[in-house]
Design a protein around this motif. Structure first.
Motif, PDB file in Angstrom:
ATOM      1  N   MET A  59       0.859  -1.182   0.000  1.00  0.00           N
ATOM      2  CA  MET A  59       0.000   0.000   0.000  1.00  0.00           C
ATOM      3  C   MET A  59       0.902   1.241   0.000  1.00  0.00           C
ATOM      4  O   MET A  59       2.050   1.191   0.439  1.00  0.00           O
ATOM      5  CB  MET A  59      -0.895   0.000   1.249  1.00  0.00           C
ATOM      6  CG  MET A  59      -1.791  -1.227   1.368  1.00  0.00           C
ATOM      7  SD  MET A  59      -2.853  -1.510  -0.063  1.00  0.00           S
ATOM      8  CE  MET A  59      -4.085  -0.268   0.211  1.00  0.00           C
ATOM      9  N   PRO A  60       0.388   2.365  -0.489  1.00  0.00           N
ATOM     10  CA  PRO A  60       1.215   3.576  -0.552  1.00  0.00           C
ATOM     11  C   PRO A  60       1.747   3.962   0.833  1.00  0.00           C
ATOM     12  O   PRO A  60       1.009   3.921   1.822  1.00  0.00           O
ATOM     13  CB  PRO A  60       0.229   4.637  -1.062  1.00  0.00           C
ATOM     14  CG  PRO A  60      -0.817   3.863  -1.805  1.00  0.00           C
ATOM     15  CD  PRO A  60      -0.947   2.565  -1.070  1.00  0.00           C
ATOM     16  N   GLY A  61       3.021   4.304   0.878  1.00  0.00           N
ATOM     17  CA  GLY A  61       3.610   4.798   2.120  1.00  0.00           C
ATOM     18  C   GLY A  61       4.028   3.728   3.102  1.00  0.00           C
ATOM     19  O   GLY A  61       4.478   4.046   4.200  1.00  0.00           O
ATOM     20  N   MET A  62       3.891   2.469   2.731  1.00  0.00           N
ATOM     21  CA  MET A  62       4.273   1.406   3.661  1.00  0.00           C
ATOM     22  C   MET A  62       5.783   1.156   3.582  1.00  0.00           C
ATOM     23  O   MET A  62       6.388   1.289   2.529  1.00  0.00           O
ATOM     24  CB  MET A  62       3.513   0.123   3.338  1.00  0.00           C
ATOM     25  CG  MET A  62       2.032   0.224   3.669  1.00  0.00           C
ATOM     26  SD  MET A  62       1.757   0.586   5.431  1.00  0.00           S
ATOM     27  CE  MET A  62       1.430   2.335   5.375  1.00  0.00           C
TER      28      MET A  62
END
Lengths: 493, 494
Positions: B54-57
């Motif tokens: 997921m974005p930012g993980m």
């Protein structure tokens, strides 16, 4: 009663604590200001309910004596931060409709400290840009206009241009920004506000949409240095979910603020006197030097010999990391999916990424893919990493002679929208003064230093030793007290 | 038997083999996330935000995976690199959510080591052979595509996405399918001893990429082909046999071997081209900027070292030496860690010095117990008889309570009922008797019934003694102490 939107973070916090107004009144005032400021296109998503809920919680807390660091303060949040339940797109079409189930560490800390969210701020797509023109949702307008009567729409800087515009236009008292090569400092300079990029690792990157992992760093943008100190304190801190996060206590930067620079040596890096630097920028720098001396600092000339390689180095490393970081946007799990009739998996990737990414993002993915390719890796990426180490060493050597560095933030005042879009190189040159500190992971901030001939703000940059945010903030405060920067954009929106 | 050679039209060919074994590290959580690694869960139920990219993980290394890789390296006598780093291997595929696999290309955690494969005359391995280990690195596994869920679409299961693997790379030191098979078996044995991988090839926790080339003996290495994802020892050997013969055929009919990746088809027992070097991915490896270099402290390394169990080679030497087991028994018992543990628990439960009981215990284990387990189709871990019960049985034989024949009877009942041997002896009256009165009576009976044979015996037909023993034992219902029977018979027939 004063217009509450004229107040900054500290003034809101203190006034709220003193009972001068309720948090709800503050939230209402800023929510109204956000609505009234839609022409600026600073917000991608407005979240008045979030701000109101936090404000009501703050008001209840105040009644029971429970006051938190940011109780009553509403903020704008750059759309690079994942916010639970609120669409997060990094201003890219490819993430359209993506609503995270999770809250970034930085926003969780801010909200945990009592802050509310006014909305998600527009930005350059995936934080790639210096003018906010790469947003998939339209460019942000700077509230500033030249006093030459031309009324050319101006860039608010980038990539945190929604943040800078919103603060300068009094749509928010403060905001989060992120800075990979200058994305906090340059927009702050363009809009007459302050912004600090802390030491790499101070603020967790968890939940922040990644651009270039080894450079990305969150930081606050606000009207003045004290506000930045307050917000930075709330945003910082070790996060076990980010392996590159610094496991160090967060200093009390606000309490440590002092504009007395006696005993400090401020270095003036001679390599920053770039060819063709406008006289106004030169003059700004000179006045910065005067302010420093006046605050008791000793001025020393220093050399950062590899400065001229910083920009090319940055434009290898950042795209290389970006090309890999952005591979996850493939249409499989979230965001936009383009699935033409009869498409194979590869067709779906191509269609999704062609439709989803903007031109600048594609350009950087291509550059990054190229520099990492077999046969080019050593010539570009490995070489760039070596130069990056040399740039960091330049700073280490400079710290033997000085405690802080003073430079202009950007080579010019805000330019007009459209002026540089066709020429990526001249756009990239905007980062020439901000990129070296990013490559070295150093704390650096921009504070307003004066106006150019057309009445537009100019910023001065202070760079500090690793972890010396306090020194940077103090020098910023010394400039702020002496620059007497009171100009503000006249409301036209 | 001499070395393995392929008889071609132009003479003998030698096959050169190197293996890259992917071993799933036995940890409960994935390499960079807290999601579970348990096998066989419903699709997409063991997927964290990180595994789904997921974005930012961001990835955070699982210390236990690092520890197990280091312990594995130590078990292979390998160089432990105190400084290593993770790199990204970039490519697009639907089972790879990040668009890159986090691996270690430039600075692996473990450097050179070695593995000893044992001599196996039957397999044509005349002498023990040392196979070099090139390196071990840690990397993430990918997810799994499911093509059978929908007529026109593929689905993806990310349960395996992010599971920790060790890639154990050998040097091109093997020269026959049998050596490659022995290498995989020995490696699996060591991994199980160390506890760093369960070695379960059926569930995919161990699989091999097999590099094969051929050359005329004494000539430089030929061009190699890599056969991907072979998932049993038998298939490793079959794939090599097929591939080596194919390469010889190609060369001898005037062709050249192109470096390529091939697929093994276990149904047809053949390899097929997957992609050639020209189509090979450019993985654009570079250091993962989300992760700091792995720096191992002296204490950490010392703890890993101290936690290592006795390994199969050392154990085998000890069994053959101080414990006095046969080479065969030592080899069979040490090959699998569960067997060795069972055996040592058995020795411990006898309460006697190991050297005193080891031989009898190993005989019983490798013949009686193995025989029974084979019959039942059970592994030693599923044995219905516990080591303590086994020790009790051995004790009853040692103290004369049970004869060998009776012991076998009691053991069969133990297998069936799971009861303790003493209880069985007690309840069923299977105890051996040394009651001289009863035995003498039985002897008298036997002699009376076989007066002619008594006369023959006394006339010099010594061989008939066995007959009288048998008859007396039969009359005693098998429970007479054979030593006492012998003694009394000799007296009576004299």
């Amino acid at each position: 009663m004063t217009d509450l939107t004229d107040l900054g973070v500290a003034a809101i916090r203190d006034g709220f604590r003193a009972g001068d107004f309720s948090a709800r009144e503050v939230a209402d005032a800023f929510n109204a200001s956000v609505t009234a400021g839609r022409k600026l296109n600073a917000f991608l998503v407005e979240t008045p309910e979030h701000a109101i809920e936090a404000a009501e919680a703050a008001d209840r807390g105040r009644a029971t004596g429970e006051l938190r660091a940011l109780s009553g303060v509403p903020l704008g949040i750059k759309d690079l931060f994942c916010t639970a339940g609120y669409q997060t797109t990094a201003a890219s079409h490819i993430l359209e409709g993506f609503t995270p189930t999770y809250e970034s560490t930085v926003t969780a800390k801010l909200f945990g400290a009592g802050a509310g969210m006014l909305g998600k701020l527009n930005m350059d797509q995936f934080a790639m840009g210096s003018s906010n023109e790469t947003s998939a949702y339209g460019h942000v307008l700077s509230p500033w206009r030249r006093n030459d009567g031309g009324n050319a729409p101006l860039a608010p800087g980038g990539s945190s241009g929604g943040s800078s515009s919103a603060i300068a236009a009094r749509l928010a008292p403060g905001a989060t920004g992120t800075d990979t090569g200058g994305s906090i400092r340059q927009p702050a300079a363009f809009t007459g506000i302050s912004g600090i990029k802390p030491t790499y690792g101070r603020c967790s990157r968890w939940g922040v949409v990644a651009f270039a992992s080894s450079l990305d760093q969150a930081g606050p943008m606000a009207r003045d240095v004290r506000d930045c100190a307050i917000l930075l304190e709330a945003m910082s801190g070790f996060d076990p979910k980010d392996s590159t996060s610094l496991d160090l206590p967060v200093p009390q930067w606000e309490a440590g603020l002092s504009s007395d620079l006696k005993g400090k040596r401020v270095g003036i890096p001679k390599e920053y006197r770039v060819e063709g630097m406008p006289a106004e920028i030169e003059a700004l720098w000179e006045s910065g030097i005067r302010f420093m001396k006046d605050a008791g600092a000793e001025i020393v000339e220093v050399s950062l010999p590899h400065t001229k390689y910083a920009l090319p180095t940055y434009y290898i490393i950042a795209p290389a990391e970006a090309s890999s970081n952005l591979a996850r946007y493939d249409g499989v799990r979230y965001g936009v999916r383009e699935l033409p009739e009869g498409a194979s998996l590869a067709d779906m990737y191509a269609a999704t990424r062609s439709a989803g990414f903007g031109a600048e993002v594609k350009r950087r993915i291509l550059i990054g893919t190229y520099v990492l390719s077999a046969g080019f890796y050593d010539a570009y990426y490995t070489k760039a990493q070596k130069v990056r180490a040399l740039i960091a060493r330049d700073f280490e050597r400079a710290w033997e002679a000085c405690d802080l560095l003073l430079t202009p933030t950007a080579p010019s005042a805000a330019f007009a929208l459209g002026e540089k879009v066709a020429d990526p190189l001249s756009m990239y040159l905007n980062d020439v003064f901000t990129v070296p500190a990013s490559l070295a992971g150093l704390p650096a901030m921009s504070v307003p230093g004066g106006l150019d001939a057309t009445g537009l703000p100019l910023g001065l940059q202070i760079i500090g030793r690793p972890l010396d945010e306090q020194g940077v903030l103090n020098a910023g405060l010394a400039i702020e007290e002496r620059a007497g920067f009171t100009a503000r954009a006249e409301k036209w929106w | 038997m001499s070395s393995y050679r392929i008889q071609g039209a132009t003479g003998e060919w030698e096959v050169v083999i190197g293996l890259e074994v992917h071993a799933q590290i036995a940890t409960r959580a994935k390499l960079f996330s807290g999601a579970s690694t348990e096998f066989g869960a419903e699709p997409n139920t063991q997927v964290s935000l990180i595994d789904a990219a997921m974005p930012g993980m961001l990835p955070v290394p699982n210390g236990e995976c690092v520890r197990q890789a280091v312990r594995t390296g130590m078990a292979l006598g390998a160089q432990i690199n105190r400084w290593s780093r993770f790199d990204r291997k970039n490519y697009f595929y639907a089972d790879l959510p990040q668009g890159y696999q986090i691996s270690q290309l430039y600075h692996p955690i473990v450097g050179e080591g070695s593995l000893l494969i044992d001599a196996d005359e039957k397999a044509g391995i005349a002498e023990p052979k040392t196979v070099g280990i090139e390196r071990i690195h840690i990397e993430q596994d990918a997810g799994k595509l499911m093509h059978d869920q929908h007529p026109t679409r593929s689905y993806v299961d990310l349960n395996r996405s992010g599971v920790a693997l060790m890639e154990i790379v050998s040097k091109p030191d093997m020269r026959s399918p049998a050596e490659a098979g022995a290498y995989v078996r020995k490696l699996r044995s060591i991994l199980r001893y160390v506890g760093s991988c369960d070695g379960n090839m059926e569930q995919g926790s161990m699989r091999a990429d097999v590099n094969v080339s051929v050359r005329k003996p004494g000539e430089p290495f030929g061009t190699r082909c890599e056969i991907k994802n072979v998932n049993s020892v038998r298939f490793v050997q079959a794939a090599i046999e097929y591939e080596a013969t194919r390469q010889v055929d190609v060369i001898e009919s005037g062709g050249t071997i192109v470096q390529e990746t091939r697929l093994f088809d276990p149904d047809k027992i053949e390899t097929r081209s997957l992609r050639s070097k020209e189509d090979a991915h450019d993985y654009r490896y570079f250091p993962d900027p989300d992760l700091l270099p792995l720096e191992l402290s002296e204490e950490f390394v010392a703890e890993c070292e101290a936690s290592l169990p006795e390994l199969p080679d050392a154990k085998r030497a000890r069994y053959e030496g101080p414990l006095g087991l046969s080479a065969y028994a030592a080899s069979v018992i040490t090959a699998d860690v569960e067997t060795a543990r069972w055996f040592e628990a058995l020795l411990a439960a006898t309460g006697k010095p190991e050297a005193e009981v080891a031989k009898a215990a190993s005989n019983w284990l490798t013949s009686d117990l193995f025989g029974a387990l084979n019959r039942l189709g059970k592994s030693i871990g599923e044995s219905p008889v516990t080591p303590a019960q086994g020790a009790e049985l051995l004790g009853l034989v040692a103290d004369g309570t049970l004869s060998g024949t009776l012991a076998k009877q009691v053991f069969e009942i133990m297998i069936e009922t799971g009861d303790d041997p003493a209880k069985i002896v007690e309840e069923r009256g299977l105890k051996q008797t040394s009651d001289t009165g009863a035995i003498e009576a039985a002897i008298a009976q036997v002699m009376a019934a076989n007066a002619d044979k008594v006369a023959d015996y006394r006339g010099g037909k010594d061989k008939l003694f066995g007959f009288f023993v048998g008859q007396t034992m039969k009359a005693m219902g098998g429970k007479a102490n054979p030593a006492v029977v012998n003694e009394l018979l000799k007296k009576a027939l004299a």
